[in-house]
Write a protein that holds these residues in place. Sequence first.
Motif, short mmCIF file in Angstrom:
data_model
loop_
_atom_site.label_atom_id
_atom_site.label_comp_id
_atom_site.label_asym_id
_atom_site.label_seq_id
_atom_site.Cartn_x
_atom_site.Cartn_y
_atom_site.Cartn_z
N UNK A 1 3.16 16.74 -32.95
CA UNK A 1 3.53 16.29 -34.30
C UNK A 1 5.00 16.54 -34.63
N UNK A 2 5.57 17.62 -34.08
CA UNK A 2 6.97 17.90 -34.37
C UNK A 2 7.94 17.10 -33.47
N UNK A 3 7.40 16.17 -32.71
CA UNK A 3 8.26 15.30 -31.89
C UNK A 3 8.52 15.82 -30.49
N UNK A 4 8.10 17.07 -30.23
CA UNK A 4 8.32 17.60 -28.87
C UNK A 4 7.21 17.11 -27.94
N UNK A 5 7.48 17.13 -26.63
CA UNK A 5 6.48 16.72 -25.65
C UNK A 5 5.97 17.96 -24.92
N UNK A 6 4.70 17.97 -24.62
CA UNK A 6 4.17 19.13 -23.90
C UNK A 6 2.70 19.01 -23.62
N UNK A 7 2.12 20.00 -22.92
CA UNK A 7 0.71 19.94 -22.56
C UNK A 7 -0.24 20.13 -23.74
N UNK A 8 -1.32 19.36 -23.73
CA UNK A 8 -2.33 19.42 -24.81
C UNK A 8 -3.70 19.43 -24.13
N UNK A 9 -4.63 20.22 -24.67
CA UNK A 9 -5.98 20.24 -24.10
C UNK A 9 -6.78 19.07 -24.65
N UNK B 1 12.82 14.97 -21.13
CA UNK B 1 13.27 15.62 -22.36
C UNK B 1 13.93 16.96 -22.04
N UNK B 2 13.33 17.67 -21.10
CA UNK B 2 13.91 18.96 -20.70
C UNK B 2 15.23 18.74 -19.96
N UNK B 3 15.25 17.66 -19.14
CA UNK B 3 16.45 17.34 -18.37
C UNK B 3 17.63 17.06 -19.30
N UNK B 4 17.35 16.43 -20.46
CA UNK B 4 18.42 16.13 -21.42
C UNK B 4 19.10 17.42 -21.88
N UNK B 5 18.28 18.47 -22.08
CA UNK B 5 18.85 19.77 -22.50
C UNK B 5 19.63 20.41 -21.35
N UNK B 6 19.05 20.38 -20.16
CA UNK B 6 19.68 21.07 -19.02
C UNK B 6 20.98 20.38 -18.64
N UNK B 7 20.96 19.05 -18.59
CA UNK B 7 22.16 18.32 -18.16
C UNK B 7 23.13 18.07 -19.33
N UNK B 8 22.68 18.43 -20.54
CA UNK B 8 23.43 18.16 -21.78
C UNK B 8 23.78 16.68 -21.89
#
Lengths: 334, 171
Positions: free
Chosen positions: B22-30, A263-270
């Motif tokens: 919940x907002x669709x983003x991915x990230x770390x969760x405890x 997901x982050x790569x999509x932003x970085x590589x556009x």
Amino acid sequence: MNVTIPFEHRMSAHCETGTLSSQLAFHGLTIPESLVFGIGSGIFFGYFNNSRFAFPTFIVRNKPGQIRKNLSDRLGIKFHAESFKTPEKAQAGLDKILEKGIPVAVQVDFFFMEYLPQYLRVHINVHFINVVGKNGNNYLISDCYHPKIVELDEQSLMKGRFAGGNMAPEGFLFYPEFIPKEFDWPKAVHKGIKKACFYMLKIPIPFLGVKGMRRFGRHIVEWPKLAINSEDLSHQLSKINVLLEDQGTGGAGFRFMYATFLKKAAEILEKPALNDFSKQMMEIGDNWRGVSLYAARLGRNRDFEREHLLELGKLIDKQADREEAFFKALSKSI
Amino acid sequence: MKEKDVIHDYKVKKYIFYAEKEDGSYGPVEGGSYMIENELDDFWFKKSHLEKTLRAQLLKGEISPVQYYMVLEEMTVAELADRSGVCKVRVKKHLKPEGFRKTHVSDLEKYAKAFDVPVANFFQIIETSSGLNPNYHFYFEDEARKDKVRVIQQKTENPLMVVTKTEERTQ
């Protein structure tokens, strides 16, 4: 000797990426764990069935230390890395760096980390921790599997750093020496993904990458013949769950962490197309969770029927198909 | 994995997982781990059963103390040889009771270092009233708390000697 370095302790999913990420943050470069993992091409699979291991086992990430090396190559960060011949020299080397006020990452055996819960203390030489100070005879340890900074006595740390055996740490330590001011993020991310695709698909060794997954799926039916007794087999089946979920993978054998990276790569590589790949990786991860839960249940219920083991093998084989298709498509799109 | 699927009411240990928020983003969760929260009792049951079986075999003279510690600490012959510095052929010999009789003290010292136990414990099993082996108290801490006293083995300057004493349990 009394040194306390003002180090911000953070818990993270994986020890190597977490240690690297906190070290770099200390030196002023904020880079999330998932990005470290992706650029370091951490995602992998390997199934090992040889005399080096008491029982067949598998890995879901590349060789310990490789993420740091890849990160260093791709971002131009220079690390000071050092091994020692004797524990005395290793301790003197560590103290010398701490006196300068630099936090140091060291490789240790889990078994000697006395602050960890008992069930985690096994003989595996692949744990990385940050040493962030010394209080008399105790070192201050920032372990990303532990909620806070803890003290560990000199002797235990040295035993852990000189444990010997498979992938012996030999007092290995590292810290970033030089961090460039500017980075070519797109190039690094691109290279990280390309190499990960190579590791998963094209590495010409029959037990690594997707081929390893297939071998694992085929071979799991033979496990009852290799176990000493039913409790041992149950333990080994439960270990599938532990290796995929609990051993600092962020869930599903790093697949969720890799989805976050994409997901982050999509932003970085556009490249918005990578968002779809990220979603697909999340689904693959969910399926891995299905595999690990199935294995844990077989282990708990001491259910070793051939049919159920075949079913587990099929689930793993399906994962191999999914990941093969995924990485082929990812490799083409990048 | 969705954020809501992470075990939030964990009791044993906190882990970090990566999940879809919940907002669709991915990230770390405890969260807590499924195995640690639900299956830990089974793990300890298997471990303590293994220890009891091995101890019975050891006391009958069917296996050697080296094998007892090797199996408990989940090592292979190659791994033990590597960690202790005793060659593989000799380790194999020492795994049998008759081979163990011919072990040199210098080899025992090396094994003791690899297993992190005192040399004296190759010739004795110390039991407490709950039937536990204090060497593995750290494995069975909850059970060990039932004992009124705890056994402590203190290392001395002489690597072959250990002082074993009992102490009132405070907690």
